[in-house]
Write a protein that holds these residues in place. Structure first.
Motif, PDB file in Angstrom:
ATOM      1  N   ASP A 200       0.835  -1.210   0.000  1.00  9.85           N
ATOM      2  CA  ASP A 200       0.000   0.000   0.000  1.00  9.85           C
ATOM      3  C   ASP A 200       0.866   1.254   0.000  1.00  9.85           C
ATOM      4  N   GLU A 201       1.971   1.226   0.759  1.00  5.37           N
ATOM      5  CA  GLU A 201       2.857   2.389   0.798  1.00  5.37           C
ATOM      6  C   GLU A 201       3.532   2.616  -0.547  1.00  5.37           C
ATOM      7  N   VAL A 202       3.941   1.524  -1.199  1.00  4.83           N
ATOM      8  CA  VAL A 202       4.552   1.658  -2.521  1.00  4.83           C
ATOM      9  C   VAL A 202       3.544   2.236  -3.505  1.00  4.83           C
ATOM     10  N   ALA A 203       2.296   1.750  -3.433  1.00  4.76           N
ATOM     11  CA  ALA A 203       1.263   2.278  -4.329  1.00  4.76           C
ATOM     12  C   ALA A 203       1.029   3.765  -4.069  1.00  4.76           C
ATOM     13  N   ALA A 204       1.035   4.174  -2.783  1.00  4.62           N
ATOM     14  CA  ALA A 204       0.845   5.587  -2.461  1.00  4.62           C
ATOM     15  C   ALA A 204       2.003   6.428  -2.977  1.00  4.62           C
ATOM     16  N   LYS A 205       3.235   5.941  -2.827  1.00  6.96           N
ATOM     17  CA  LYS A 205       4.392   6.692  -3.314  1.00  6.96           C
ATOM     18  C   LYS A 205       4.371   6.805  -4.840  1.00  6.96           C
ATOM     19  N   LEU A 206       3.983   5.724  -5.519  1.00  2.53           N
ATOM     20  CA  LEU A 206       3.907   5.784  -6.980  1.00  2.53           C
ATOM     21  C   LEU A 206       2.801   6.730  -7.424  1.00  2.53           C
ATOM     22  N   ALA A 207       1.687   6.736  -6.694  1.00  2.00           N
ATOM     23  CA  ALA A 207       0.609   7.669  -7.024  1.00  2.00           C
ATOM     24  C   ALA A 207       1.063   9.117  -6.813  1.00  2.00           C
ATOM     25  N   GLU A 208       1.819   9.353  -5.724  1.00  2.00           N
ATOM     26  CA  GLU A 208       2.344  10.693  -5.474  1.00  2.00           C
ATOM     27  C   GLU A 208       3.315  11.110  -6.566  1.00  2.00           C
ATOM     28  N   ARG A 209       4.151  10.164  -7.000  1.00  2.00           N
ATOM     29  CA  ARG A 209       5.094  10.488  -8.077  1.00  2.00           C
ATOM     30  C   ARG A 209       4.339  10.799  -9.367  1.00  2.00           C
ATOM     31  N   THR A 210       3.295  10.025  -9.645  1.00  2.00           N
ATOM     32  CA  THR A 210       2.493  10.273 -10.846  1.00  2.00           C
ATOM     33  C   THR A 210       1.818  11.636 -10.768  1.00  2.00           C
TER      34      THR A 210
END
Length: 351
Positions: A274-284
């Motif tokens: 979930d944290e990786v998904a949140a970081k990738l969403a933030e990067r996007t």
């Protein structure tokens, strides 16, 4: 003069123990000695002379059914040995115990000591067993890792003073594989977590997906063993007096600890995913923000370029030597005005 032949006596339909993969005789000290299954019959295996035996059968050999039928076991125990069951169970009938345990498949030629952890292609197998105070019969259709490990252990001198202790040794080898695999997954998860915290995200999503899949592979058979052992312990009170009850209690405790470790790994992997998904969403979102800002800043110059690019009479600066400079200045000025307007509205501030 030789005694007359008994008319009721019938010759054995087979010699030795066909379908047997190995046969061990254990002395009173729990030391094992391998025997040639082809040289011993059913009577020798079931003779109570202060020793007890471990007979391991290959269920893919049709002759194993003949051996099982000749053993002094309860009818239900014989049915359990030969049944194609693919679920874990454990039953106690008087002095006889029978059931099915789950195990990992084992590939021939693979060193068990060097292998340690599970591999991606390791599947699930089923160990059928029945035991009495003087005999342990195990059977399988595929080579099983825990059974092979237990055989190597008793061959190396491990003590097994009763069939129950040997069955516990097999189950403990299953737990050893789960524990080593869990430790290996924990190390991998720690490394992924370090990279995520350092904001160095590359193939973490793929690695976490594989790790979660492996934790599920560990948890399912472990949960099946825990459930059956707990149900067995609840059905039979501690004062039953059978040697299997203390062994089941010890295995329950270890499987509970292992299940807690695997569940912790699953939860950590899920939260990290979930944290990786949140970081990738933030990067996007940051990338989209930059693209949106560039688009907004280039819209006024595009409008200016489109206006001055029209081939119509009356366009300003059409006949001026400084027309291009004026047009460029107007485009830059329009971008600056848009940027200032976005800052005033707070849109240009990255969150």
């Amino acid at each position: 003069m030789a005694p007359p032949a008994d008319p009721e006596a019938r010759p054995s339909p087979f010699s030795g123990l066909p379908g047997a993969l190995w046969l061990y005789r254990f002395d009173t000290d729990g030391r094992a000695r391998p025997l040639d299954a082809g040289q011993y019959g059913l009577e020798a295996v079931q003779t109570a002379d202060g020793h007890w035996h471990w007979l391991h059968l290959d269920l893919s050999d049709a002759r194993s059914a003949q051996v099982v039928a000749g053993l002094a076991l309860p009818e239900d125990a014989c049915a359990t040995l030969l049944a194609p069951d693919s679920h874990v169970n454990l039953q106690l009938e008087g002095d006889a115990v029978h059931g099915v345990f789950v195990d990992w498949t084992h590939q021939r030629g693979v060193d068990l000591a060097a292998e340690g952890q599970l591999r991606g292609d390791d599947g699930i197998g089923w160990l059928h067993f029945a035991l009495t105070p003087t005999l342990l019969v195990t059977a399988r259709r595929q080579a099983l890792r825990s059974v092979e490990a237990a055989r190597h252990a008793v061959g190396a001198g491990a003590d097994a003073d009763s069939p129950v202790r040997l069955l516990e040794l097999v189950a403990a080898r299953f737990a050893d594989t789960v524990e080593r695999s869990s430790d290996g997954l924990s190390v991998r998860l720690d490394r992924i977590e370090d990279r995520v915290l350092a904001d160095s995200i590359g193939e973490e999503r793929r690695d976490l997906a594989q790790l979660r899949h492996q934790t599920v592979r560990l948890h399912r058979p472990l949960a099946a063993m825990r459930r059956v052992l707990k149900q067995f312990e609840q059905r039979h009170p501690a004062d039953t007096g059978h040697e299997l009850l203390p062994a089941v209690s010890r295995l329950n405790q270890r499987f509970d600890d292992l299940d807690g470790d695997v569940a912790t790994l699953q939860e950590r992997a899920r939260l990290l995913q979930d944290e990786v998904a949140a970081k990738l969403a933030e990067r996007t979102n940051r990338h989209l923000y930059v693209l949106s800002m560039i688009t907004a800043l280039l819209l006024p110059p595009s409008l200016v370029a489109g206006l001055f690019g029209m081939n119509l009479p009356g366009l300003p600066f059409a006949h001026s030597t400084h027309g291009l400079a004026f047009a460029l200045s107007l485009g830059v000025a329009s971008s600056v005005v848009v940027y200032l307007a976005l800052r005033r509205m707070g849109v240009s501030r990255s969150t």
